[in-house]
Every structure is written in C-alpha cells, then in structure tokens.
Design a protein around this motif. Sequence first.
Motif, mmCIF file in Angstrom:
data_model
loop_
_atom_site.group_PDB
_atom_site.id
_atom_site.type_symbol
_atom_site.label_atom_id
_atom_site.label_comp_id
_atom_site.label_asym_id
_atom_site.label_seq_id
_atom_site.Cartn_x
_atom_site.Cartn_y
_atom_site.Cartn_z
ATOM 1 N N MET A 271 -34.430 38.158 55.021
ATOM 2 C CA MET A 271 -33.195 37.760 55.690
ATOM 3 C C MET A 271 -32.157 37.332 54.651
ATOM 4 N N PRO A 272 -30.945 37.858 54.721
ATOM 5 C CA PRO A 272 -29.918 37.452 53.759
ATOM 6 C C PRO A 272 -29.469 36.019 54.005
ATOM 7 N N SER A 273 -29.010 35.372 52.950
ATOM 8 C CA SER A 273 -28.425 34.045 53.097
ATOM 9 C C SER A 273 -27.043 34.167 53.738
ATOM 10 N N ILE B 210 -30.319 34.711 63.189
ATOM 11 C CA ILE B 210 -31.218 33.610 62.876
ATOM 12 C C ILE B 210 -31.943 33.114 64.119
ATOM 13 N N VAL B 211 -31.230 32.997 65.236
ATOM 14 C CA VAL B 211 -31.796 32.402 66.443
ATOM 15 C C VAL B 211 -32.705 33.374 67.190
ATOM 16 N N ILE C 185 -26.022 44.469 47.471
ATOM 17 C CA ILE C 185 -26.732 43.420 46.741
ATOM 18 C C ILE C 185 -27.134 43.918 45.349
ATOM 19 N N THR C 186 -27.546 45.172 45.268
ATOM 20 C CA THR C 186 -27.856 45.751 43.962
ATOM 21 C C THR C 186 -26.649 45.718 43.045
ATOM 22 N N LEU D 296 -21.779 36.822 54.397
ATOM 23 C CA LEU D 296 -20.319 36.778 54.381
ATOM 24 C C LEU D 296 -19.758 37.684 53.298
ATOM 25 N N SER D 297 -20.383 37.671 52.140
ATOM 26 C CA SER D 297 -19.915 38.500 51.039
ATOM 27 C C SER D 297 -20.005 39.975 51.385
#
Length: 497
Positions: A147-149, A67-68, A175-176, A154-155
Amino acid sequence: QVNFVVCQLFALLAAVWFRTYLHSSKTSPFIRHVVATLLGLYLALFCFGWYALHFVIQTGISYYIMIVIGVENMHKYCFVFALGYLTVCQITRVYIFDYGQYSADFSGPMMIITQKITSLAFEIHDGMFRKNEDLTPSQRCLAVRRMPSLLEYLSYNCNFMGILAGPLCSYKDYITFIEGRSYQLQQSEANGKEDNKYEQTDPSPNIAVAQKLLICGLSLLFHLTITQTLPVEYNIDDNFRATASWPVRFFYLYVSLMAARPKYYFAWTLADAINNAAGCGFPSSSLCSVDLLSIGTSFTETPVLRSLRGLSLLFDDWQQNEIWWKKHAMCYERATFSPTIQTFILSAIWHGVYPGYYLTFLTGILMTLAARAIRNNIRHYFVDSPAVKLCYDIVTWMATQVAISYTVVPFVLLSVKPSITFYSSCYFCLHIASILVLLVFPLKRTQKGSKRHESVQPIWSKKLEEEDLLQKNSYSTTNNSFSQKQEITCRYQTLKQ
C-alpha cells in the motif's frame, strides 16, 4: 487557456530544474515527492483557482476508501467514487457554467486523476489480493504489492509533471522514477553460469524534448492559422449541404476534422516533453500520449498483424494512454461480457456529459464491430499476393478515414441537434451499412481465416507464455510501459518491491 499554456511552460522549466538539482542521485525520494506534489498543487491553484481543491478532495477521499475498505473490494469503491465525482463535476461545469465551450476547466485534470486513482486501485487489488496465476501478463507486470503512503499517493496523482494534462503513468513506474531505480539489465557468461549485472543509465532527454517542442510549435502554428478557416460546423451548413457533391462533402469532413486535432497534439505532446525533461518516461517512449505519424497515414502490417489501421487501432493512436487505461487497467481485459461495448461506454462516461460524446462512442461500437467482422471474414482472401494486399490495404485505409470522420463529428459538435442534422444529411448511411455488415457477416473469424491467421502468427507471441515462467527472475528495464511494446517488455520487469 492562456493560464494553462503558461503553467505548462513553467512546468517544463521546473522539470529541467527538478532533473538537474533534485536528481535521485542527489536527493532523497521524500524530498522529490514533496517538491513534485507542492509544485503540482501550486500550478493547479494558479490555473484553476480554488477549483483545484477538487483534485485534493478526490484524491484524499479515494485514499481513505483504500485504507478503510481493504484490498478485496477497494477497487470497486474507488472506481465508483472517482468516476462518480468526476461526473458530478462535469455536470456542474457543463450544464450550469459553460455549456458548449472548450475552455480549459478543472474537469480536464480530474479526468487524468480519475485514471490514476482507478488504475492504481486495480493494480493494488491485483498485487495484494488476487493470485498471480489469475492475472494477465500486463496485470502481473503492473501489480502493486504494498500500500502506498499518503505522500506517495498525493505525489503520484498531483505531481507537477502530469497534473494539468497527463500523461497517465503507472504507479510502479512513477515510484521507480522518483526513487531512481531505473536499471539496464546486462547479462554475461562466467564459469558456465549466467551472471546478472546492473548498470544505472541516465541518458540525456534533450533531443527527445526538443523534437516534441518542435511538434508543439508546428501544431500551435497550424491551429492558429488553418483550424479557424476550416470549422467543423460548416459540415452542417445548409448551403454547403445543398450545393456540394458527396465527394466534396466527405473531403471537407476529413480535412476539417484533421484541422481540429492540432490543439490536442499541442497539449499532449507538451505534457510528454515535460515528463521527459524531468527524466520520467525516458529513454523509453512509452509516455507518448499520441502517435502523430500513424494517425491517418499508416495502413501497413504491424507487429501484431493488423494491416488495417481500423477504428479500434486508430483510437489507440489517437490517445494511447486513454486506451491503455481502458484496455489493460480498467475495462477490456476485466470485462465479463461484451468488452468492446463496455469499453466504449466507459470512454463516453469518462469524457463527459455532452450528448455528442455518447453519440460518437455508440456509433464507434457499430463501426468497430463492423470493421472487425469484415476483417475476420474477407481479409484472408487478399493476403496471398503482395499487390492485391496493397490494394486491399489502401481501400480499407480510405474506408477507415471516412468511417472515423463520420463517427467523431458529434464529439466536436457536442449537442444532439447539430449531430443528428449531420447524420441525417448523410442519411445515416454508415450506421445502416454497419448494421447490414453485422447481419451478413459473423463476428467470429471464419475457419479459413483462422487457419490463415494461425499460420502467420508471429514467433514472439508464442514465446510470451514461456517468458512468463521466467518472470520471477527478471528485472526492470524501462521507466514506463504504456505503448504496444509493453506486451513484450513487461516480461522483463520485476515483481519484487
């Protein structure tokens, strides 16, 4: 180790429950993410105690870096941090607590998490920063374009299906699976125009799971009955080295190393079964960590025209997801120089800090380059006659078995002294032979060999470039893509998110 097996069996039951009662058609992706993550962290805590906090720390800091830092350079920082954090943990575990022991420890799952963190960082960099035309086909196939949440991240890294033993799964495929977007493309002709229809498929994985559990049972039985009677350490026994003939010594070397493998087969195949039971990686076979049938047995022509199951291909079959991570996601396809050497060094660092790992992979560099030089320079003389080619395949297969056994002894012995003892008892014969081969034969394919190779190039390999042009209009056909078939099937996967 008992905790590990108990947790994996519990994960298998949880996978069946997850697929039955939290199916994507019944439950929202948010709930599936939350449950998969909490179950994974619970299993890690039960198996490793508070050492499981390392999983959360490594994952959390990596996400903060993403993120940073931003998409331009985050892949570099994530790679350095994740691999560095793993190495620090391995140093602590090996040289402070548990040197020379194969106990199940928290650094094992961290190896899988490191693979996921680094591969996802590169996939996001590919999808959100690099130009599409600069990517290889496999990179385009796996590129992540948003970008993933934090929950998704974590998942992906800590879900109960793969937190203890993997296997590695690409983020897009995971994710699919969670969102239930597994579709089968059906094409039909209507009024002279192509009409695309999509039908959701959800076949039962029960047979595949049962087959893998049978393999697990046989592997465990073999480990408990045979492995203990054929210790690898006997190869450096003074009396054995003094009295046994060379054929006997090499035969015992091969058999003892084969006997050391079933515990890995058990762990990896059980991990595959867990994922399949949850509906992840099925019906595609790409979540297969190890190809049991081809290891040590196959020397026939493959779809990619490699009749010699050489060292590099044998490593592919030994741990398919590891080699996929190194080849496609991390190192080989991205290396600016000496990709083979860089890939083997990365593998040594990733495996741990035992000197035996580095001896194995440095020896593996020599063996792989020598095998490649021999193949490129002499194989084309033996392919005209089927009988001669069969003899060539048998001889090179036998040479491969000797070479791989010779190479991986330090990987099992771990320490420098017993490893050098073994190699010196063999007079470093294959090291010397490999160096001589590299001095005599060029690594680059000879002109005659190149022409022969081009003449038998498979049709599908020439069509791959044409198929890339159709990629914007293609759709996902598989949950996961880590086997060699991915080189073809990923052309039909969507790039849209």
